[in-house]
Design an enzyme around this catalytic site. Structure first.
Site, PDB file in Angstrom:
ATOM      1  N   ASN A 188       3.918 -14.272  30.061  1.00 60.39           N
ATOM      2  CA  ASN A 188       4.325 -15.599  30.477  1.00 60.39           C
ATOM      3  C   ASN A 188       5.769 -15.400  31.103  1.00 60.39           C
ATOM      4  O   ASN A 188       6.696 -15.049  30.246  1.00 60.39           O
ATOM      5  CB  ASN A 188       4.149 -16.470  29.731  1.00 60.39           C
ATOM      6  CG  ASN A 188       4.743 -17.966  30.386  1.00 60.39           C
ATOM      7  OD1 ASN A 188       5.476 -18.070  30.859  1.00 60.39           O
ATOM      8  ND2 ASN A 188       3.743 -18.913  30.000  1.00 60.39           N
ATOM      9  N   HIS A 230       3.660 -20.861  34.516  1.00 61.25           N
ATOM     10  CA  HIS A 230       3.234 -22.200  34.442  1.00 61.25           C
ATOM     11  C   HIS A 230       3.931 -23.246  35.551  1.00 61.25           C
ATOM     12  O   HIS A 230       5.133 -23.294  35.223  1.00 61.25           O
ATOM     13  CB  HIS A 230       3.453 -22.880  32.942  1.00 61.25           C
ATOM     14  CG  HIS A 230       3.113 -24.283  32.738  1.00 61.25           C
ATOM     15  ND1 HIS A 230       3.020 -24.667  31.273  1.00 61.25           N
ATOM     16  CD2 HIS A 230       2.607 -25.394  33.522  1.00 61.25           C
ATOM     17  CE1 HIS A 230       2.739 -25.877  31.582  1.00 61.25           C
ATOM     18  NE2 HIS A 230       2.420 -26.229  32.829  1.00 61.25           N
ATOM     19  N   ARG A 274      21.295 -22.209  36.363  1.00 59.69           N
ATOM     20  CA  ARG A 274      22.332 -22.152  37.314  1.00 59.69           C
ATOM     21  C   ARG A 274      22.122 -22.290  38.913  1.00 59.69           C
ATOM     22  O   ARG A 274      23.105 -22.265  39.470  1.00 59.69           O
ATOM     23  CB  ARG A 274      23.173 -20.701  37.145  1.00 59.69           C
ATOM     24  CG  ARG A 274      23.894 -20.497  35.912  1.00 59.69           C
ATOM     25  CD  ARG A 274      25.264 -21.266  36.055  1.00 59.69           C
ATOM     26  NE  ARG A 274      25.848 -21.105  34.903  1.00 59.69           N
ATOM     27  CZ  ARG A 274      26.983 -20.161  34.662  1.00 59.69           C
ATOM     28  NH1 ARG A 274      27.034 -19.484  35.591  1.00 59.69           N
ATOM     29  NH2 ARG A 274      27.575 -20.156  33.546  1.00 59.69           N
ATOM     30  N   GLU A 323      -8.661 -20.457  25.868  1.00 56.18           N
ATOM     31  CA  GLU A 323      -7.399 -19.763  25.335  1.00 56.18           C
ATOM     32  C   GLU A 323      -7.107 -20.785  24.010  1.00 56.18           C
ATOM     33  O   GLU A 323      -6.768 -22.087  24.109  1.00 56.18           O
ATOM     34  CB  GLU A 323      -6.117 -19.998  26.131  1.00 56.18           C
ATOM     35  CG  GLU A 323      -4.734 -19.483  25.610  1.00 56.18           C
ATOM     36  CD  GLU A 323      -3.730 -19.255  26.295  1.00 56.18           C
ATOM     37  OE1 GLU A 323      -3.699 -19.449  27.592  1.00 56.18           O
ATOM     38  OE2 GLU A 323      -2.239 -19.378  25.955  1.00 56.18           O
ATOM     39  N   GLY A 369       5.211 -15.480  26.055  1.00 55.78           N
ATOM     40  CA  GLY A 369       6.275 -15.549  26.769  1.00 55.78           C
ATOM     41  C   GLY A 369       7.615 -15.594  26.007  1.00 55.78           C
ATOM     42  O   GLY A 369       8.323 -14.639  26.192  1.00 55.78           O
ATOM     43  N   HIS A 370       7.906 -16.546  25.346  1.00 56.30           N
ATOM     44  CA  HIS A 370       9.185 -16.777  24.740  1.00 56.30           C
ATOM     45  C   HIS A 370       9.761 -15.591  24.224  1.00 56.30           C
ATOM     46  O   HIS A 370      10.848 -15.158  24.357  1.00 56.30           O
ATOM     47  CB  HIS A 370       9.398 -18.181  24.150  1.00 56.30           C
ATOM     48  CG  HIS A 370      10.466 -18.462  23.812  1.00 56.30           C
ATOM     49  ND1 HIS A 370      10.997 -18.393  22.304  1.00 56.30           N
ATOM     50  CD2 HIS A 370      11.617 -18.990  23.987  1.00 56.30           C
ATOM     51  CE1 HIS A 370      12.487 -19.049  22.227  1.00 56.30           C
ATOM     52  NE2 HIS A 370      12.788 -19.191  23.393  1.00 56.30           N
ATOM     53  N   HIS A 401       0.573 -18.954  22.487  1.00 49.56           N
ATOM     54  CA  HIS A 401       1.677 -19.834  22.055  1.00 49.56           C
ATOM     55  C   HIS A 401       2.234 -19.798  20.947  1.00 49.56           C
ATOM     56  O   HIS A 401       1.845 -19.821  19.768  1.00 49.56           O
ATOM     57  CB  HIS A 401       1.239 -21.582  22.154  1.00 49.56           C
ATOM     58  CG  HIS A 401       2.091 -22.348  22.414  1.00 49.56           C
ATOM     59  ND1 HIS A 401       3.285 -22.902  21.544  1.00 49.56           N
ATOM     60  CD2 HIS A 401       2.534 -22.980  23.811  1.00 49.56           C
ATOM     61  CE1 HIS A 401       4.000 -23.732  22.136  1.00 49.56           C
ATOM     62  NE2 HIS A 401       3.642 -23.850  23.707  1.00 49.56           N
ATOM     63  N   GLY A 402       3.604 -19.394  21.033  1.00 51.04           N
ATOM     64  CA  GLY A 402       4.395 -19.103  19.643  1.00 51.04           C
ATOM     65  C   GLY A 402       4.436 -17.866  19.052  1.00 51.04           C
ATOM     66  O   GLY A 402       4.806 -17.449  18.082  1.00 51.04           O
ATOM     67  N   ARG A 461       5.006 -26.345  36.226  1.00 49.62           N
ATOM     68  CA  ARG A 461       4.920 -27.891  35.813  1.00 49.62           C
ATOM     69  C   ARG A 461       5.168 -28.923  36.838  1.00 49.62           C
ATOM     70  O   ARG A 461       5.816 -28.666  37.788  1.00 49.62           O
ATOM     71  CB  ARG A 461       6.022 -28.110  34.918  1.00 49.62           C
ATOM     72  CG  ARG A 461       5.573 -27.320  33.639  1.00 49.62           C
ATOM     73  CD  ARG A 461       6.672 -27.691  32.483  1.00 49.62           C
ATOM     74  NE  ARG A 461       6.420 -27.234  30.973  1.00 49.62           N
ATOM     75  CZ  ARG A 461       5.880 -28.260  30.233  1.00 49.62           C
ATOM     76  NH1 ARG A 461       5.548 -29.533  30.692  1.00 49.62           N
ATOM     77  NH2 ARG A 461       5.287 -27.941  28.969  1.00 49.62           N
ATOM     78  N   ASP A 518       7.864 -17.570  32.619  1.00 47.61           N
ATOM     79  CA  ASP A 518       8.419 -18.884  32.803  1.00 47.61           C
ATOM     80  C   ASP A 518       9.983 -18.867  32.589  1.00 47.61           C
ATOM     81  O   ASP A 518      10.758 -19.491  33.317  1.00 47.61           O
ATOM     82  CB  ASP A 518       7.808 -20.077  32.000  1.00 47.61           C
ATOM     83  CG  ASP A 518       6.683 -20.437  32.504  1.00 47.61           C
ATOM     84  OD1 ASP A 518       5.966 -19.924  33.548  1.00 47.61           O
ATOM     85  OD2 ASP A 518       5.761 -21.080  31.570  1.00 47.61           O
ATOM     86  N   HIS A 519      10.214 -18.257  31.624  1.00 55.29           N
ATOM     87  CA  HIS A 519      11.717 -18.098  30.917  1.00 55.29           C
ATOM     88  C   HIS A 519      12.523 -17.311  31.845  1.00 55.29           C
ATOM     89  O   HIS A 519      13.739 -17.656  31.597  1.00 55.29           O
ATOM     90  CB  HIS A 519      11.625 -18.166  29.386  1.00 55.29           C
ATOM     91  CG  HIS A 519      10.989 -19.270  28.747  1.00 55.29           C
ATOM     92  ND1 HIS A 519      11.191 -20.462  29.007  1.00 55.29           N
ATOM     93  CD2 HIS A 519      10.149 -19.429  27.776  1.00 55.29           C
ATOM     94  CE1 HIS A 519      10.577 -21.293  28.334  1.00 55.29           C
ATOM     95  NE2 HIS A 519       9.749 -20.633  27.478  1.00 55.29           N
ATOM     96  N   THR A 579       8.016 -27.579  25.338  1.00 52.63           N
ATOM     97  CA  THR A 579       6.666 -26.569  25.921  1.00 52.63           C
ATOM     98  C   THR A 579       5.428 -27.394  25.464  1.00 52.63           C
ATOM     99  O   THR A 579       5.550 -28.427  24.876  1.00 52.63           O
ATOM    100  CB  THR A 579       7.070 -25.465  25.042  1.00 52.63           C
ATOM    101  OG1 THR A 579       6.025 -24.419  25.596  1.00 52.63           O
ATOM    102  CG2 THR A 579       6.776 -25.699  23.681  1.00 52.63           C
ATOM    103  N   THR A 580       4.417 -26.729  26.085  1.00 50.27           N
ATOM    104  CA  THR A 580       3.062 -27.269  25.459  1.00 50.27           C
ATOM    105  C   THR A 580       2.997 -27.578  24.204  1.00 50.27           C
ATOM    106  O   THR A 580       2.869 -26.550  23.526  1.00 50.27           O
ATOM    107  CB  THR A 580       1.995 -26.447  26.524  1.00 50.27           C
ATOM    108  OG1 THR A 580       2.463 -25.813  27.407  1.00 50.27           O
ATOM    109  CG2 THR A 580       0.777 -27.378  26.314  1.00 50.27           C
ATOM    110  N   ARG A 600      10.298 -27.811  36.139  1.00 49.04           N
ATOM    111  CA  ARG A 600      11.741 -27.222  35.385  1.00 49.04           C
ATOM    112  C   ARG A 600      12.044 -25.658  35.476  1.00 49.04           C
ATOM    113  O   ARG A 600      13.057 -25.349  35.343  1.00 49.04           O
ATOM    114  CB  ARG A 600      11.609 -27.652  34.216  1.00 49.04           C
ATOM    115  CG  ARG A 600      10.450 -27.137  33.077  1.00 49.04           C
ATOM    116  CD  ARG A 600      10.498 -27.563  31.614  1.00 49.04           C
ATOM    117  NE  ARG A 600      10.075 -28.687  31.522  1.00 49.04           N
ATOM    118  CZ  ARG A 600       9.718 -29.233  30.594  1.00 49.04           C
ATOM    119  NH1 ARG A 600       9.713 -28.727  29.376  1.00 49.04           N
ATOM    120  NH2 ARG A 600       8.974 -30.516  30.339  1.00 49.04           N
ATOM    121  N   HIS A 601      11.002 -24.849  35.528  1.00 46.32           N
ATOM    122  CA  HIS A 601      11.253 -23.404  35.696  1.00 46.32           C
ATOM    123  C   HIS A 601      10.464 -22.793  36.720  1.00 46.32           C
ATOM    124  O   HIS A 601      11.193 -22.693  37.699  1.00 46.32           O
ATOM    125  CB  HIS A 601      10.862 -22.738  34.437  1.00 46.32           C
ATOM    126  CG  HIS A 601       9.782 -23.232  33.745  1.00 46.32           C
ATOM    127  ND1 HIS A 601       8.405 -23.200  34.163  1.00 46.32           N
ATOM    128  CD2 HIS A 601       9.678 -23.381  32.293  1.00 46.32           C
ATOM    129  CE1 HIS A 601       7.383 -23.576  33.268  1.00 46.32           C
ATOM    130  NE2 HIS A 601       8.236 -23.756  31.988  1.00 46.32           N
TER     131      HIS A 601
END
Ligand code: PXP
Length: 245
Positions: A9, A45, A20, A155, A216-217, A194-195, A47, A11-12, A102-103, A51-52
Site C-alpha cells: 500500500n 486508497h 508539502r 480482506e 503499507g505503513h 492493517h497494522g 479517500r 498511500d503514505h 486510518t481505516t 488526503r493522500h
C-alpha cells in the site's frame, strides 16, 4: 506451495507529497520500485477527502502497474464511478470516516442499510469486470454476509491482532484463522491486512488459507530508513519463510 502474495500500500508516499504540496515523492515511481523488489501487487486508497492519493495517481497507476492494481475505496456512487472508469484489477471496499487517522475497522455488515449499499456497489463493479474484496472483521457473521453479497475476496482486518498485548495474540490468530477457513470454504479468496509490521506479520502469513497481505505503513516507514527496495525485500523474506514453514 505458492507463497503468500504481498501487495504494498503506497498511500503514505502520497502523504509525504501532500504534506508539502510538491510533485514528489510520486506514488507512481514508488509502485514501480515495489514491483522491481518483488511485490505482487500495488494497493492505493482513494479517500473521499483526497488526503493522500489523488485521482491523477489512480489513473497513472492503472497505466503503469504491471502486477495487480488494487483500489481501496468507500462504496459511494462517486467512487464506484471512478473505479468503473479506471478499471483496477481489484476494488477493496472499506468503511470510511472523515475524522479517522486510518481505516478503523471492517465493514459493518450487520447493518442492513450498509449491506444494501454494498450490494449495489458490488453489482456495478462486478458488471464492470472488477474483482471485489470486502474489508471485514474476522468473525463468522461478517464472512457469511460477504459470501451472501457475492464478494470474490475477503480482506480480514488484522488491527485487533496487531494492537493486542503479546499474550492475547494467540486468541486473535485463532479468530483470524477461523474466519479465514470459513471464507475459503465458502469459495472466497482470503487476504489480510492493517497494522502488519516486520515482527508481527509472520504469524498471519502462516495461516494456511491466507493468500495475500496488504501492508503499507510499516514498509513505507522502513523505507525512510533503509530504502524502498530493501524494505519490500525484507518483508518478502518474512512472508516467504512463514508460508513455507
Ligand atoms: N488494508 C486496508 C483495507 C487498509 O485500509 C489499510 C490502510 O490503508 C491497509 C490494509 C494497510 O494498513 P497499514 O498501512 O497499517 O499496513
Amino acid at each position: 506451495m505458492e507463497r503468500v502474495r504481498l501487495h504494498v500500500n503506497i498511500d503514505h508516499i502520497a502523504t509525504l507529497r501532500q504534506a508539502r504540496g510538491t510533485r514528489y515523492p510520486d506514488p507512481v515511481g514508488a509502485a514501480a520500485l515495489c514491483e522491481l523488489a518483488g511485490a505482487d501487487g500495488i494497493t492505493a486508497h482513494l479517500r473521499e477527502d483526497r488526503r493522500h492519493i489523488q485521482d491523477r495517481d489512480i489513473h497513472v497507476l492503472r497505466e503503469t502497474v504491471r502486477t495487480v492494481f488494487n483500489l481501496e475505496m468507500a462504496a459511494t456512487p462517486e467512487m464506484v464511478g471512478i473505479a468503473l472508469e479506471v478499471g483496477p484489477d481489484i476494488v477493496t471496499l472499506v468503511p470510511e470516516k472523515r475524522e479517522e487517522q486510518t481505516t478503523e475497522g471492517g465493514l459493518a455488515l450487520g447493518d442492513e442499510a450498509v449491506r444494501d449499499g454494498l450490494a449495489t456497489a458490488i453489482g456495478k463493479l462486478k458488471e464492470g469486470g472488477i474483482e471485489v474484496s470486502l474489508f471485514i472483521d474476522p468473525d463468522p457473521d461478517s464472512v457469511k454476509y460477504s459470501h451472501e453479497l457475492g464478494a470474490d475476496i475477503v480482506e480480514l482486518h488484522t488491527g485487533d491482532y496487531c494492537n493486542v498485548v503479546r499474550s492475547g495474540r494467540v486468541l486473535e490468530i485463532q479468530r483470524l484463522a477461523g474466519a479465514a477457513v470459513k471464507a475459503a470454504s465458502d469459495g472466497m479468496k482470503v487476504a489480510a491486512g492493517h497494522g502488519l509490521d516486520y515482527p508481527n506479520t509472520e504469524q498471519v502469513a502462516a495461516i494456511p488459507v491466507v493468500e495475500e497481505l496488504n501492508i503499507g505503513h510499516a514498509i513505507i516507514s522502513r523505507a525512510a530508513m533503509v530504502g524502498l527496495d530493501q524494505a519490500v525485500r525484507d518483508m518478502i523474506v518474512i512472508i516467504k519463510a512463514a508460508a513455507y514453514s
